[in-house]
Design a protein around this motif. Structure first.
Motif, PDB file in Angstrom:
ATOM      1  N   UNK A  47       1.136  -0.455   0.407  1.00  0.00           N
ATOM      2  CA  UNK A  47      -0.805  -0.201   0.302  1.00  0.00           C
ATOM      3  C   UNK A  47       0.957   0.960  -0.115  1.00  0.00           C
ATOM      4  N   UNK A  48       0.792   2.016  -0.583  1.00  0.00           N
ATOM      5  CA  UNK A  48       1.434   3.577  -0.469  1.00  0.00           C
ATOM      6  C   UNK A  48       0.615   4.497   0.749  1.00  0.00           C
ATOM      7  N   UNK A  49       2.177   4.846   0.901  1.00  0.00           N
ATOM      8  CA  UNK A  49       2.449   5.803   2.059  1.00  0.00           C
ATOM      9  C   UNK A  49       2.152   7.123   2.211  1.00  0.00           C
ATOM     10  N   UNK A  50       1.380   7.064   1.495  1.00  0.00           N
ATOM     11  CA  UNK A  50       0.355   9.105   0.801  1.00  0.00           C
ATOM     12  C   UNK A  50      -0.721   8.521   0.039  1.00  0.00           C
ATOM     13  N   UNK A  51      -1.611   9.380  -0.022  1.00  0.00           N
ATOM     14  CA  UNK A  51      -2.344   9.600  -1.256  1.00  0.00           C
ATOM     15  C   UNK A  51      -2.542  10.535  -1.620  1.00  0.00           C
ATOM     16  N   UNK A  52      -2.300   9.976  -2.977  1.00  0.00           N
ATOM     17  CA  UNK A  52      -1.814  10.734  -4.251  1.00  0.00           C
ATOM     18  C   UNK A  52      -3.016  11.998  -4.782  1.00  0.00           C
TER      19      UNK A  52
END
Length: 94
Positions: A47-52
């Motif tokens: 899962x990505x660390x930040x939502x873009x």
């Protein structure tokens, strides 16, 4: 050449590149994601660390539309120029 004219020409060139690049780019690039996959095959599955806001230069639901890429690149170019201009103005203000 007058400085303002220089800025306008530079911005115009950047916008032309933004408009043309989604149509000229490879559909199967061998870039950052491919390198990450070679170094760590499981890195892209996490899962990505930040939502873009605009992942992969597209909008949600418009992943296959090249015009979404154009709009994303134009937004990015304008925001970048505005931020750089603001920082330049603050730094050079006397």
């Amino acid at each position: 050449m007058e400085l303002n004219k220089f800025y306008v020409i530079g911005l115009a060139i950047a916008l032309v590149i933004c408009v043309l690049s989604p149509f000229l780019a490879s559909g199967n690039p061998d870039g950052l994601e491919a390198s990450a996959e070679v170094l760590n095959p499981f890195s892209l599955e996490s899962e990505p660390l930040l939502s873009v806001i605009m992942p992969d230069y597209t909008f949600e639901g418009m992943e296959d539309n090249p015009l979404a890429g154009v709009v994303s690149l134009l937004i990015g170019a304008v925001v970048t120029v505005a931020l750089a201009g603001g920082v330049f103005y603050i730094v050079t203000k006397k």
